[in-house]
Design an enzyme around this catalytic site. Structure first.
Site, PDB file in Angstrom:
ATOM      1  N   ASP A 103       5.739 -11.424   1.819  1.00  0.00           N
ATOM      2  CA  ASP A 103       5.269 -10.319   0.988  1.00  0.00           C
ATOM      3  C   ASP A 103       6.463  -9.747   0.192  1.00  0.00           C
ATOM      4  O   ASP A 103       7.180 -10.505  -0.456  1.00  0.00           O
ATOM      5  CB  ASP A 103       4.569  -9.283   1.877  1.00  0.00           C
ATOM      6  CG  ASP A 103       3.891  -8.157   1.118  1.00  0.00           C
ATOM      7  OD1 ASP A 103       2.804  -8.389   0.567  1.00  0.00           O
ATOM      8  OD2 ASP A 103       4.453  -7.057   1.071  1.00  0.00           O
ATOM      9  N   TYR A 209       6.425  -0.782  -5.026  1.00  0.00           N
ATOM     10  CA  TYR A 209       5.517  -1.223  -6.094  1.00  0.00           C
ATOM     11  C   TYR A 209       5.853  -0.518  -7.409  1.00  0.00           C
ATOM     12  O   TYR A 209       5.807  -1.122  -8.484  1.00  0.00           O
ATOM     13  CB  TYR A 209       4.066  -0.911  -5.704  1.00  0.00           C
ATOM     14  CG  TYR A 209       3.560  -1.752  -4.562  1.00  0.00           C
ATOM     15  CD1 TYR A 209       2.967  -2.994  -4.796  1.00  0.00           C
ATOM     16  CD2 TYR A 209       3.682  -1.320  -3.247  1.00  0.00           C
ATOM     17  CE1 TYR A 209       2.505  -3.773  -3.756  1.00  0.00           C
ATOM     18  CE2 TYR A 209       3.222  -2.095  -2.197  1.00  0.00           C
ATOM     19  CZ  TYR A 209       2.635  -3.324  -2.453  1.00  0.00           C
ATOM     20  OH  TYR A 209       2.189  -4.100  -1.415  1.00  0.00           O
ATOM     21  N   HIS A 275      -3.351 -13.151   4.429  1.00  0.00           N
ATOM     22  CA  HIS A 275      -2.042 -12.752   3.911  1.00  0.00           C
ATOM     23  C   HIS A 275      -0.987 -12.612   5.004  1.00  0.00           C
ATOM     24  O   HIS A 275       0.169 -12.963   4.806  1.00  0.00           O
ATOM     25  CB  HIS A 275      -2.177 -11.426   3.158  1.00  0.00           C
ATOM     26  CG  HIS A 275      -0.888 -10.897   2.631  1.00  0.00           C
ATOM     27  ND1 HIS A 275      -0.201 -11.504   1.602  1.00  0.00           N
ATOM     28  CD2 HIS A 275      -0.138  -9.825   3.006  1.00  0.00           C
ATOM     29  CE1 HIS A 275       0.904 -10.826   1.351  1.00  0.00           C
ATOM     30  NE2 HIS A 275       0.974  -9.810   2.185  1.00  0.00           N
TER      31      HIS A 275
END
Length: 295
Positions: A103, A209, A275
């Protein structure tokens, strides 16, 4: 809940990180980088096996768990955790190391390998898109663009207050747990809630982010295409293993397309998982790591 002994390490980059280590400090180093919204515990199943042959270094990255959480989005641009990574390796006297990332940890691993090939001996990526392939897919693949709209939501500064009002426990139960296997994640619930409840943690995690330069267009938007997508992109010099959980609903299998043109020495292992493949299907991931590292 089994845990790892953590040591607090102050880095010259201005942060203090909690770091799990295992194995012989004189052995070749392998550094494991977790992503959102996790910690070193992403790798809890792999650490004991990797420690048989390597000195394992698994930090809680800046902004996560009890590691430092500097205020301001600017402290989470990718160059900052890359700097932490290199400083951490130097702290342990490791000029070169195997680098593993999942990730956001994978995003940092890609960048470190591209910018510091002298330090990264081998690269292992787990469900983390190559920056060129990811940005291209966000413009050219509408399914991936749709799957990435959550990034736009995470960049909204109003989200922090919403999560704070909800509370970490409800956020876990109503949001995060829905994207995982409930039976697998249930034993980790207390660890997640503890980590997310640290002062400033949720904002710091979301700042990763907000600090990213990746352009995520809205579904009805046609923004200017980043120039680097239409020019040559530097290939990676070291051997690369990509492990991919093929049922990832956020990062689709399109992320594997075109990697061979960017990585001359590439191996890909596809796993029937979502994921969070390091703990969703830990044994296949561990086997893939061990088999490839023996090459």
């Amino acid at each position: 809940m089994a845990g790892f002994e953590l040591q607090r390490i102050a880095l010259p980059t201005g942060v203090e990180l909690d770091v799990a280590t295992a194995g012989d400090p004189a052995a070749p180093a392998i550094i494991l980088l977790h992503g959102f919204p996790e910690s070193h515990r992403t790798w809890r199943h792999q650490i004991p096996e990797l420690a048989k042959s390597h000195f394992v270094i698994a930090p809680d990255q800046r902004g996560f768990a009890r590691s430092s959480k500097p205020e301001g989005v600017e402290n989470y641009t990718p160059d900052k955790p890359v700097g932490d990574l290199l400083a951490l390796a130097t702290h342990f006297g490791k000029d070169r190391f195997v680098l593993v990332g999942h990730d956001w940890g994978g995003a940092i691993a890609w960048m470190a390998a591209l910018q510091h090939p002298d330090r990264v001996e081998k690269l292992i990526i787990v469900n983390a898109p190559h920056p060129f392939v990811f940005q291209k897919s966000l413009f050219d693949d509408m399914e991936q663009r749709a799957a990435s709209q959550y990034i736009r939501a995470f960049r909204n500064p109003a989200l922090d207050a919403q999560i704070a009002a909800m509370g970490a426990e409800r956020f876990f139960d109503t949001t995060f747990a829905k994207h995982t296997d409930p039976a697998l994640v249930a034993p980790e619930r207390a660890a997640y809630i503890d980590e997310w409840s640290q002062p400033g943690a949720m904002t710091a995690m979301l700042n990763w982010y907000r600090a990213s330069a990746i352009v995520v267009p809205a579904m009805d938007e046609t923004p200017e295409r980043p120039a680097f997508l239409d020019g040559p992109f530097p290939p990676l010099a070291m051997p690369v293993l990509v492990i991919w959980g093929m049922r990832d609903t956020a990062l689709l299998p399109v992320q594997l397309k075109g990697l061979d043109a960017l990585i001359p020495d590439l191996s890909i292992v596809q796993i029937d998982a979502g994921h969070f493949v390091p703990w969703e299907k830990p044994q296949p991931v561990t086997d893939a790591l061990r088999d490839w590292l023996r090459v």
